[in-house]
Design a protein around this motif. Sequence first.
Motif, short mmCIF file in Angstrom:
data_model
loop_
_atom_site.label_atom_id
_atom_site.label_comp_id
_atom_site.label_asym_id
_atom_site.label_seq_id
_atom_site.Cartn_x
_atom_site.Cartn_y
_atom_site.Cartn_z
N GLU A 195 32.39 33.74 37.70
CA GLU A 195 33.17 32.61 37.18
C GLU A 195 33.21 31.44 38.16
OE1 GLU A 195 37.00 34.05 36.00
OE2 GLU A 195 36.14 35.57 34.69
N GLY A 196 32.47 31.56 39.25
CA GLY A 196 32.37 30.46 40.21
C GLY A 196 33.48 30.42 41.24
N LEU A 197 34.16 31.52 41.45
CA LEU A 197 35.28 31.54 42.38
C LEU A 197 34.91 32.16 43.73
CD1 LEU A 197 37.96 32.85 39.86
CD2 LEU A 197 37.52 30.49 40.51
N SER A 198 33.66 32.14 44.10
CA SER A 198 33.19 32.89 45.26
C SER A 198 33.88 32.52 46.57
CB SER A 198 31.68 32.76 45.42
OG SER A 198 31.32 31.41 45.59
N ASN A 199 34.33 31.29 46.74
CA ASN A 199 34.97 30.90 48.00
C ASN A 199 36.35 31.52 48.17
OD1 ASN A 199 32.81 29.34 48.79
ND2 ASN A 199 33.61 27.51 47.82
N ALA A 200 37.07 31.75 47.09
CA ALA A 200 38.43 32.25 47.17
C ALA A 200 38.56 33.74 46.84
CB ALA A 200 39.32 31.45 46.23
N VAL A 201 37.49 34.38 46.46
CA VAL A 201 37.56 35.76 46.00
C VAL A 201 38.10 36.69 47.09
CG1 VAL A 201 36.20 37.74 45.21
CG2 VAL A 201 35.77 35.48 44.28
N ALA A 202 37.59 36.58 48.30
CA ALA A 202 38.03 37.47 49.38
C ALA A 202 39.53 37.36 49.60
CB ALA A 202 37.27 37.14 50.67
N ASP A 203 40.03 36.14 49.68
CA ASP A 203 41.47 35.95 49.88
C ASP A 203 42.28 36.45 48.69
OD1 ASP A 203 41.03 34.82 52.37
OD2 ASP A 203 40.99 32.78 51.58
N ASP A 204 41.83 36.13 47.50
CA ASP A 204 42.55 36.53 46.29
C ASP A 204 42.64 38.04 46.13
OD1 ASP A 204 42.91 33.88 45.71
OD2 ASP A 204 41.40 33.82 44.11
N LEU A 205 41.57 38.75 46.50
CA LEU A 205 41.53 40.20 46.32
C LEU A 205 41.92 40.97 47.58
CD1 LEU A 205 38.31 40.55 44.13
CD2 LEU A 205 40.70 40.55 43.39
N GLY A 206 42.14 40.25 48.66
CA GLY A 206 42.54 40.91 49.90
C GLY A 206 41.45 41.72 50.56
N VAL A 207 40.21 41.23 50.46
CA VAL A 207 39.09 41.90 51.10
C VAL A 207 38.37 40.91 52.01
CG1 VAL A 207 38.76 43.50 49.18
CG2 VAL A 207 37.51 41.36 49.19
N ARG B 259 35.23 38.67 53.56
CA ARG B 259 34.15 37.88 52.96
C ARG B 259 32.85 38.68 52.94
NH1 ARG B 259 35.17 31.73 55.11
NH2 ARG B 259 37.23 31.56 54.14
N GLU B 260 32.67 39.55 53.93
CA GLU B 260 31.48 40.40 53.97
C GLU B 260 31.43 41.33 52.76
OE1 GLU B 260 27.89 41.71 54.91
OE2 GLU B 260 28.92 40.08 55.94
N THR B 261 32.58 41.85 52.36
CA THR B 261 32.64 42.71 51.18
C THR B 261 32.24 41.93 49.93
OG1 THR B 261 34.37 44.08 52.16
CG2 THR B 261 34.16 44.16 49.76
N VAL B 262 32.72 40.71 49.83
CA VAL B 262 32.36 39.88 48.67
C VAL B 262 30.86 39.58 48.70
CG1 VAL B 262 32.68 37.62 47.57
CG2 VAL B 262 34.65 38.88 48.45
N ARG B 263 30.32 39.24 49.86
CA ARG B 263 28.88 38.96 49.97
C ARG B 263 28.07 40.17 49.55
NH1 ARG B 263 29.51 37.44 55.41
NH2 ARG B 263 30.65 35.53 55.26
N LYS B 264 28.53 41.36 49.90
CA LYS B 264 27.81 42.59 49.57
C LYS B 264 27.68 42.79 48.06
CE LYS B 264 28.07 47.55 50.37
NZ LYS B 264 28.82 48.61 51.04
N TRP B 265 28.72 42.47 47.30
CA TRP B 265 28.74 42.76 45.88
C TRP B 265 28.45 41.57 44.98
CZ3 TRP B 265 27.92 47.44 44.88
CH2 TRP B 265 28.34 48.43 45.77
N ARG B 266 28.32 40.40 45.58
CA ARG B 266 28.01 39.22 44.76
C ARG B 266 26.63 39.36 44.15
NH1 ARG B 266 28.06 33.76 47.89
NH2 ARG B 266 29.33 35.19 49.09
N MET B 267 26.51 38.93 42.90
CA MET B 267 25.21 39.02 42.22
C MET B 267 24.46 37.73 42.36
SD MET B 267 26.22 40.97 38.80
CE MET B 267 25.18 42.36 38.56
#
Length: 56
Positions: free
Chosen positions: A34-46, A48-56
């Motif tokens: 949905e284009g929220l990649s910059n705020a995903v880590a903060d929003d989900l409490g994880v 940024r590396e975790t988000v990078r790992k699972w981003r498609m």
Amino acid sequence: MSDRERRVLRGWLRKQTTSQALVLRSRIVLACAEGLSNAVADDLGVSRETVRKWRM
């Protein structure tokens, strides 16, 4: 991301038997789609590396 892929990920979010790890991954992928990649880590409490790992 296709509509079918979104339906599958959202389905995992609703199932009570889905592992918490899979739920978190689904949330990350859906949020990034949905284009929220910059705020995903903060929003989900994880991290940024975790988000990078699972981003498609």
